[in-house]
Design an enzyme around this catalytic site. Structure first.
Site, PDB file in Angstrom:
ATOM      1  CG  HIS A 179      -1.925   0.967   1.394  1.00 48.62           C
ATOM      2  ND1 HIS A 179      -1.676   2.265   1.750  1.00 48.62           N
ATOM      3  CD2 HIS A 179      -3.264   0.880   1.207  1.00 48.62           C
ATOM      4  CE1 HIS A 179      -2.823   2.938   1.791  1.00 48.62           C
ATOM      5  NE2 HIS A 179      -3.801   2.116   1.459  1.00 48.62           N
ATOM      6  CG  ASP A 206       0.429  -2.242   6.053  1.00 51.78           C
ATOM      7  OD1 ASP A 206      -0.540  -2.316   6.837  1.00 51.78           O
ATOM      8  OD2 ASP A 206       0.384  -1.632   4.966  1.00 51.78           O
ATOM      9  CD  GLN A 250      -7.245  -4.133   4.375  1.00 54.06           C
ATOM     10  OE1 GLN A 250      -8.248  -4.762   4.723  1.00 54.06           O
ATOM     11  NE2 GLN A 250      -7.312  -2.867   4.000  1.00 54.06           N
TER      12      GLN A 250
HETATM   13  C1  LIG Z   1      -2.666  -2.629   3.554  1.00 55.67           C
HETATM   14  C2  LIG Z   1      -2.906  -1.242   4.030  1.00 55.67           C
HETATM   15  N1  LIG Z   1      -1.910  -0.547   4.574  1.00 55.67           N
HETATM   16  C3  LIG Z   1      -2.080   0.694   5.044  1.00 55.67           C
HETATM   17  C4  LIG Z   1      -3.298   1.315   4.964  1.00 55.67           C
HETATM   18  C5  LIG Z   1      -3.451   2.705   5.497  1.00 55.67           C
HETATM   19  O1  LIG Z   1      -4.332   2.745   6.562  1.00 55.67           O
HETATM   20  P1  LIG Z   1      -4.804   4.134   7.172  1.00 55.67           P
HETATM   21  O2  LIG Z   1      -5.299   4.953   6.004  1.00 55.67           O
HETATM   22  O3  LIG Z   1      -5.878   3.777   8.121  1.00 55.67           O
HETATM   23  O4  LIG Z   1      -3.622   4.770   7.820  1.00 55.67           O
HETATM   24  C6  LIG Z   1      -4.371   0.643   4.382  1.00 55.67           C
HETATM   25  C7  LIG Z   1      -5.677   1.309   4.211  1.00 55.67           C
HETATM   26  O5  LIG Z   1      -6.436   0.993   3.316  1.00 55.67           O
HETATM   27  C8  LIG Z   1      -4.175  -0.666   3.909  1.00 55.67           C
HETATM   28  O6  LIG Z   1      -5.172  -1.371   3.362  1.00 55.67           O
END
Ligand SMILES: Cc1ncc(COP(=O)(O)O)c(C=O)c1O
Length: 410
Positions: A125, A203, A206
């Site tokens: 992401h 991370d 999910q």
């Molecule tokens: C795999 C992954 N990493 C990081 C994030 C970022 O999360 P946040 O926007 O809540 O900080 C997301 C959000 O969709 C995600 O799906």
């Protein structure tokens, strides 16, 4: 709760699901973007603001003591949620994004120099990619990527050992891909890095609310997730950091709350985790998150994972039976989402027409633009599930996809 929860009763805990959209019953399949909130979480927020609201760690009066106890109680709960060794390993953040930025800033400031390498995977992401790019630009470090194999979006682990060179100082990886549904073997990946003294970050945006997570078993140095994706409020997240490492890192931001003593020319900082929480924190956020963690663990995250996987497998099989569709992500061991493209139909058109039928999907690059380009597409449509979704909703969604195909075939 026992092995087979009363799913309809759990669904009834979510008032927002009981509504029509464009005259059709709402089918909420955008859970990977954010989850809905059960009454228990909403009630915890209301109770906090109606009875206990005060600033934390400062006052000696009753309300401040209650607010502090609630805030620190949530930290201890988060430690249990991740099986951290201590609540001191839990830093409250705004979400996954801020947790990763904190590590990039604090760990990066003391551990990285020109010529070093940060290893990522090709399915990250943007939140686990852009902070490292910024850090690389600041330090002269370089980014390297563990490749994905193709449309099934699994990692080419055969290439990992060659990529774990002496220059690699940190390996950051997504646990479950938000755009493909891949579940990565993070414990194995961390073990291979750790043997070489390489720091690791997972991370868990999910995964944290969708499967059991044990940071000691994973063996990572850092693990980040967001409250809003696990039935909690927006604006709060958790960063786990292994204590020996967290204690060595400089502060992320300066301000009140994170200091022991301040003089005009110098400051002595508190230990972790308070050192990383400058200023008045989001207090109601951890309170709501505490209620969310209790709620999920009463169902059981193993049970939630199996439920969501069943829905995803069912959706995948039914979509795979259609003509003129391209499906992404692994066939085996998929998490609770499906990602697809209809031939000659833009993902945004699929999402717009699905919305007219009451089905909330997501279309676009899902903040994984490099991965989309790697797969030769600009976007996909995504249906992502949670434990309050049903098989009947998946069947309705597949009928809607068929109607969209018919509409564009005219
Ligand atoms: C795999 C992954 N990493 C990081 C994030 C970022 O999360 P946040 O926007 O809540 O900080 C997301 C959000 O969709 C995600 O799906």
């Amino acid at each position: 709760m026992n092995k087979s929860p009363d799913w309809p009763a759990l669904r009834a805990d979510f008032p927002i699901l009981d509504q029509t959209v464009h005259g059709k019953p709402l089918i909420y399949f955008d859970n990977a973007a954010t989850s809905q909130k059960p009454r228990a979480v909403i009630a915890a927020l209301v109770r906090y603001y109606e009875r206990d609201n005060a600033n934390v760690h400062r006052g000696i009066h009753e309300l401040s003591n209650r607010a502090t106890a609630a805030y620190e109680g949530a930290r201890a709960r988060a430690a249990k949620f991740l099986n951290a060794r201590s609540a001191d390993e839990i830093v409250f953040t705004r979400g996954t994004t801020e947790g990763i930025n904190l590590v990039a800033s604090s760990w990066g400031a003391t551990n990285l120099k020109s010529g070093d390498v940060i290893l990522l995977t090709e399915m990250e992401h943007h939140s686990n990619l852009v902070p490292w790019q910024l850090l690389a630009q600041r330090t002269g470090a370089r980014l390297a990527y563990l490749p994905v194999t193709g449309d099934d979006a699994t990692l080419d682990l055969g290439k990992l050992d060659a990529l774990l060179s002496r220059q690699v100082k940190l390996f950051a990886m997504v646990h479950i891909s938000n755009s493909m549904g891949t579940v990565n073997p993070v414990a194995e990946m961390c073990a291979r890095a750790r043997k070489l003294g390489i720091a690791t970050l997972v991370d868990g945006a999910q995964s944290a609310g969708h499967m059991p997570v044990d940071v000691q078993q994973i063996g990572c140095d850092f693990f980040a997730f967001s409250g809003h994706k696990i039935c909690g409020p927006t604006g709060v997240g958790v960063l786990y950091g292994r204590q020996e490492l967290l204690d060595t890192l400089p502060p992320y931001q300066g301000g009140g709350e994170m200091i022991l003593t301040v003089e005009y020319q110098k400051t002595e900082f508190k230990k972790a985790p308070h050192r990383f929480e400058a200023g008045t924190p989001d207090i109601s956020g951890p309170v709501g998150l505490h209620a969310a963690m209790d709620y999920l663990d009463a169902i059981g995250r193993e049970t939630i994972f199996r439920h969501d996987q069943e829905l995803a497998n069912h959706a995948y099989e039914r979509l795979a039976a259609l003509k003129n569709i391209r499906l992404f992500g692994p066939i085996q061991n998929r998490a609770g989402l499906v990602s697809f493209l209809l031939h000659d139909v833009h993902a945004h058109d699929v999402v717009t027409l699905a919305d007219q039928a009451g089905v909330a999907l997501r279309g676009g690059h899902h903040c994984t633009q490099p991965l989309m380009h790697r797969l030769g597409v600009e976007s996909t449509a995504r249906a992502s599930f949670y434990f309050y979704n049903t098989k009947a909703e998946v069947d309705r969604f597949v009928e809607v996809v068929k109607e969209i195909q018919k509409f564009f075939a005219q």
